[in-house]
Design a protein around this motif. Structure first.
Motif, mmCIF file in Angstrom:
data_model
loop_
_atom_site.group_PDB
_atom_site.id
_atom_site.type_symbol
_atom_site.label_atom_id
_atom_site.label_comp_id
_atom_site.label_asym_id
_atom_site.label_seq_id
_atom_site.Cartn_x
_atom_site.Cartn_y
_atom_site.Cartn_z
ATOM 1 N N SER A 10 -16.864 7.972 -9.803
ATOM 2 C CA SER A 10 -17.570 8.168 -8.652
ATOM 3 C C SER A 10 -18.141 7.072 -7.745
ATOM 4 O O SER A 10 -18.512 7.231 -6.622
ATOM 5 N N GLY A 11 -17.603 5.904 -8.114
ATOM 6 C CA GLY A 11 -17.593 4.809 -7.195
ATOM 7 C C GLY A 11 -19.303 4.122 -6.898
ATOM 8 O O GLY A 11 -19.442 3.728 -5.959
ATOM 9 N N LYS A 12 -20.080 4.175 -7.966
ATOM 10 C CA LYS A 12 -21.444 3.708 -7.779
ATOM 11 C C LYS A 12 -21.544 2.574 -8.474
ATOM 12 O O LYS A 12 -22.414 1.485 -8.041
ATOM 13 N N ARG A 13 -20.789 1.956 -9.509
ATOM 14 C CA ARG A 13 -20.933 0.634 -10.138
ATOM 15 C C ARG A 13 -20.640 -0.553 -9.260
ATOM 16 O O ARG A 13 -21.292 -1.451 -9.573
ATOM 17 N N LEU A 14 -19.720 -0.283 -8.184
ATOM 18 C CA LEU A 14 -19.486 -1.456 -7.347
ATOM 19 C C LEU A 14 -19.713 -1.183 -6.017
ATOM 20 O O LEU A 14 -19.339 -1.706 -4.809
ATOM 21 N N TRP A 15 -20.841 -0.475 -5.672
ATOM 22 C CA TRP A 15 -21.584 -0.174 -4.334
ATOM 23 C C TRP A 15 -21.793 -1.482 -3.882
ATOM 24 O O TRP A 15 -22.453 -2.442 -4.516
ATOM 25 N N PRO A 16 -22.038 -1.719 -2.407
ATOM 26 C CA PRO A 16 -21.659 -0.775 -1.461
ATOM 27 C C PRO A 16 -20.190 -0.706 -1.301
ATOM 28 O O PRO A 16 -19.695 -0.165 -0.231
ATOM 29 N N LEU A 17 -18.984 -1.506 -1.847
ATOM 30 C CA LEU A 17 -17.897 -1.506 -1.424
ATOM 31 C C LEU A 17 -17.124 0.054 -1.811
ATOM 32 O O LEU A 17 -16.341 0.503 -1.246
ATOM 33 N N SER A 18 -17.468 0.329 -3.032
ATOM 34 C CA SER A 18 -17.100 1.599 -3.697
ATOM 35 C C SER A 18 -17.969 2.739 -3.166
ATOM 36 O O SER A 18 -19.067 2.590 -3.212
ATOM 37 N N SER A 23 -13.170 4.749 -5.180
ATOM 38 C CA SER A 23 -13.806 4.155 -6.477
ATOM 39 C C SER A 23 -13.435 2.815 -6.788
ATOM 40 O O SER A 23 -12.494 2.232 -5.959
ATOM 41 N N LYS A 24 -13.692 2.121 -7.808
ATOM 42 C CA LYS A 24 -13.507 0.883 -8.080
ATOM 43 C C LYS A 24 -12.233 0.356 -7.954
ATOM 44 O O LYS A 24 -11.817 -0.993 -7.798
ATOM 45 N N GLN A 25 -11.274 1.229 -8.661
ATOM 46 C CA GLN A 25 -9.884 0.827 -8.846
ATOM 47 C C GLN A 25 -9.200 0.490 -7.492
ATOM 48 O O GLN A 25 -8.121 0.151 -7.361
ATOM 49 N N PHE A 26 -9.791 1.097 -6.076
ATOM 50 C CA PHE A 26 -9.168 0.970 -4.852
ATOM 51 C C PHE A 26 -9.556 -0.246 -4.257
ATOM 52 O O PHE A 26 -9.048 -0.529 -3.012
ATOM 53 N N LEU A 27 -10.493 -1.098 -4.734
ATOM 54 C CA LEU A 27 -11.163 -2.200 -3.805
ATOM 55 C C LEU A 27 -10.089 -3.289 -3.983
ATOM 56 O O LEU A 27 -9.668 -3.881 -4.950
ATOM 57 N N ARG A 28 -9.604 -3.756 -2.868
ATOM 58 C CA ARG A 28 -8.401 -4.868 -2.570
ATOM 59 C C ARG A 28 -8.987 -6.239 -2.586
ATOM 60 O O ARG A 28 -9.297 -6.791 -1.600
ATOM 61 N N ILE A 29 -9.484 -6.713 -3.631
ATOM 62 C CA ILE A 29 -10.149 -7.957 -3.732
ATOM 63 C C ILE A 29 -9.514 -8.670 -4.853
ATOM 64 O O ILE A 29 -10.190 -9.905 -5.064
ATOM 65 N N LEU A 30 -8.424 -8.682 -5.456
ATOM 66 C CA LEU A 30 -7.935 -9.114 -6.638
ATOM 67 C C LEU A 30 -6.720 -9.992 -6.098
ATOM 68 O O LEU A 30 -5.831 -9.409 -5.134
ATOM 69 N N ASP A 31 -6.292 -11.188 -6.765
ATOM 70 C CA ASP A 31 -4.971 -11.718 -6.574
ATOM 71 C C ASP A 31 -3.992 -11.538 -7.562
ATOM 72 O O ASP A 31 -4.209 -11.028 -8.702
ATOM 73 N N MET A 32 -2.742 -11.453 -6.863
ATOM 74 C CA MET A 32 -1.490 -11.011 -7.738
ATOM 75 C C MET A 32 -0.311 -11.895 -7.410
ATOM 76 O O MET A 32 -0.253 -12.330 -6.282
ATOM 77 N N GLY A 34 3.137 -13.459 -6.485
ATOM 78 C CA GLY A 34 3.930 -12.732 -5.409
ATOM 79 C C GLY A 34 3.470 -12.173 -4.262
ATOM 80 O O GLY A 34 4.281 -11.480 -3.602
ATOM 81 N N GLN A 35 1.969 -11.970 -4.044
ATOM 82 C CA GLN A 35 1.434 -10.969 -3.120
ATOM 83 C C GLN A 35 0.898 -12.177 -2.227
ATOM 84 O O GLN A 35 -0.307 -12.744 -2.809
ATOM 85 N N ASP A 36 0.758 -12.023 -1.096
ATOM 86 C CA ASP A 36 -0.040 -12.798 -0.110
ATOM 87 C C ASP A 36 -1.641 -12.342 0.237
ATOM 88 O O ASP A 36 -2.332 -12.826 0.562
ATOM 89 N N GLU A 37 -1.423 -10.759 0.199
ATOM 90 C CA GLU A 37 -2.558 -9.994 0.432
ATOM 91 C C GLU A 37 -3.252 -9.689 -0.858
ATOM 92 O O GLU A 37 -2.813 -9.597 -1.864
ATOM 93 N N LYS A 38 -4.740 -9.357 -0.781
ATOM 94 C CA LYS A 38 -5.335 -8.981 -1.803
ATOM 95 C C LYS A 38 -5.025 -7.717 -2.328
ATOM 96 O O LYS A 38 -4.400 -6.799 -1.479
ATOM 97 N N VAL A 39 -5.189 -7.601 -3.537
ATOM 98 C CA VAL A 39 -4.569 -5.930 -4.139
ATOM 99 C C VAL A 39 -5.653 -5.506 -4.654
ATOM 100 O O VAL A 39 -6.801 -6.057 -5.389
ATOM 101 N N SER A 40 -5.541 -4.137 -5.001
ATOM 102 C CA SER A 40 -6.495 -3.332 -5.773
ATOM 103 C C SER A 40 -6.223 -3.545 -7.436
ATOM 104 O O SER A 40 -5.142 -3.623 -7.824
ATOM 105 N N MET A 41 -7.037 -2.911 -8.050
ATOM 106 C CA MET A 41 -6.780 -2.910 -9.539
ATOM 107 C C MET A 41 -5.470 -1.697 -9.794
ATOM 108 O O MET A 41 -4.633 -2.177 -10.663
ATOM 109 N N VAL A 42 -5.691 -0.779 -9.041
ATOM 110 C CA VAL A 42 -4.416 0.387 -9.174
ATOM 111 C C VAL A 42 -3.016 -0.240 -8.896
ATOM 112 O O VAL A 42 -2.123 0.047 -9.414
ATOM 113 N N GLN A 43 -3.277 -1.273 -7.848
ATOM 114 C CA GLN A 43 -1.796 -1.487 -7.276
ATOM 115 C C GLN A 43 -1.621 -2.585 -8.390
ATOM 116 O O GLN A 43 -0.304 -2.758 -8.588
ATOM 117 N N ARG A 44 -2.219 -3.522 -8.835
ATOM 118 C CA ARG A 44 -2.051 -4.356 -9.713
ATOM 119 C C ARG A 44 -1.253 -3.564 -11.030
ATOM 120 O O ARG A 44 -0.402 -4.253 -11.586
#
Length: 456
Positions: A10-18, A23-32, A34-44
């Motif tokens: 439902s996206g409440k635990r990482l409010w206000p970004l989620s 929902s949380k899995q779509f927040l683009r704030i992780l590094d990976m 070979g990737q220059d840009e931030k990625v989300s959990m689902v992308q990782r």
């Protein structure tokens, strides 16, 4: 072996970004790597599946509200099984299994692996996933789980109690489960070799199909889809796992973490600042995540998280941040930011005039090559200002070019669509008596089909 990844939340635990749309899995704030840009959990996770040769056999089970953001972030590489309404994990997994059985002609002897769409793990974790097929074949078990070796006595995870521990075996029989025990119980269970339940399990397709038949539930995908609202709204753990007679667990000793709260997510951020802002040197173990184009400054405050988005602002002690879900449980505010298959939009302002007409201002960004659906609205009028980029506009079956500085008026019940030739930014002002996202009649999403409307 086929994988079904569960994407919900439902996206409440990482409010206000989620929020309910992101929902949380779509927040683009992780590094990976070979990737220059931030990625989300689902992308990782998707990149890890590709690296381990599993993506071609993977499906994502999700709700209608997450289809566009999944297609946006994974660039239409995925196969989705979409719930017609949100229920729980038992109906979601059953629907996906019926799709594999009756639509994809997957063998009843095939191993089906269920896992969350957002585990934060090392690549080695997916070797354990691959081994579940052999574990089921060797053990003859109904269900095979992956259990994670606990790193501390947590009260927020379920625990798997094995019958005995043998580090030379791939698996061991399961004695019992304990869901979210008290701290003292967790300490005792860890000393006995208990494992965390990380939500990953496998079974043969015929095991679930036979169970659905026994329960009098449909096994044909189209039938289950039409009767989905009558499916029991319960978890797969409760309905299936707890009633299985023969369960084994395969221990995983590598790194695993649930990034479900701000205090756990910030532990994995390589930079304490994402977005525009400043944290003073005496602010120890503090993080700032800012999605707005306004600077935020943190001075002399340690162990806090500051998260800023169009939906709101959170300033919290990290250890207390999980409380946000409880505080927001009755909040019904509309999401102010959404990712879509074509790009994203952000709500800039909302007001109501003296005549009770609502006025909503959005910034809409359409990435080059993508288009909005061919659509019209019943209750609202729209005024578009083209801020940057170029595009093609279809308005009541006529085509015209769009460029920076153009002003477009779209009255109610006017069919319209736009395709971005280059990245296109539009300021949209909606005016009407009932400004809701549901006020939209879509005629087509395929641009070639939309052009055919104009040729006719």
């Amino acid at each position: 072996m086929k994988l079904i990844l569960l994407s919900g939340g439902s996206g409440k635990r990482l409010w206000p970004l989620s929020n309910d749309a992101r929902s949380k899995q779509f927040l683009r704030i992780l590094d990976m790597d070979g990737q220059d840009e931030k990625v989300s959990m689902v992308q990782r996770v998707w990149e890890q599946l590709k690296k381990n040769g599993l993506s071609d056999d993977s499906y994502i089970s999700t709700s209608q509200s997450q289809v566009e953001i999944l297609n946006n972030q994974l660039e239409n590489e995925i196969r989705l099984v979409v719930e017609p309404e949100r229920r729980d994990t038992f109906p979601a997994i059953s629907l996906a299994a019926s799709y594999l059985y009756s639509m994809s002609s997957v063998s009843l002897d095939e191993t089906i692996v269920i896992l969350p769409v957002d585990p934060y793990v090392e690549d080695q974790f997916f070797e354990n996933v691959k081994n579940l097929d052999q574990v089921l074949n060797d053990s003859g078990a109904d269900i095979a789980l992956i259990g994670v070796k606990p790193t501390y006595p947590s009260e927020k995870y379920g625990y798997i109690i094995p019958e005995q521990i043998d580090n030379n075996q791939f698996y061991t029989n399961v004695n019992t489960f304990v869901e979210k025990p008290h701290h003292s119980e967790a300490v005792s269970m860890i000393s006995q070799g208990a494992l965390w339940n990380c939500g990953v399990f496998a079974f043969k397709l015929n095991y679930l199909i036979d169970l659905l038949i026994e329960l009098g539930l449909p096994i044909q995908y189209e039938t289950m889809l039409s009767q989905y609202g009558q499916m029991p709204s319960t978890s797969f753990d409760y309905k299936v796992v707890e009633n299985a007679k023969n369960i084994v667990v395969s221990p995983y000793h590598g790194y695993w973490k649930d990034l479900g709260t701000w205090n756990t997510l910030t532990d994995e951020m390589t930079n304490p600042i994402v977005g525009k802002g400043y944290i003073s040197e005496d602010s120890i173990n503090s993080h700032l995540i800012n999605e707005l184009n306004l600077p935020v400054t943190v001075l002399g405050l340690s162990n806090i998280v500051v998260a800023v988005s169009p939906d709101g602002i959170l300033v919290s002690d990290k250890d207390e941040s999980p409380r946000i879900k409880e505080i927001l449980k009755s909040d019904t505010s509309r999401p102010m930011f959404e990712e879509r298959r074509w790009g994203y939009y952000q709500v800039v302002d909302y007001s109501q005039n003296k005549e009770k007409d609502q006025i909503l201002t959005k910034k809409i960004c359409i990435t080059a090559g993508n288009n909005l659906s061919y659509q019209y609205h019943i209750f609202r009028e729209e005024l578009w200002t083209i801020v940057s980029g170029e595009g093609e506009l279809v308005l009541n079956n006529s085509i015209q070019t769009l460029k920076k500085g153009d002003l477009i008026r779209i009255p109610p019940k006017t069919m319209h669509s736009v395709k971005a030739i280059s990245d296109l930014e539009i300021i949209e002002v909606q005016m009407g008596s009932n400004l809701i996202e549901e006020d939209i009649i879509r005629l087509s999403t395929d641009w070639s089909e939309i052009i055919k409307f104009c040729i006719k």
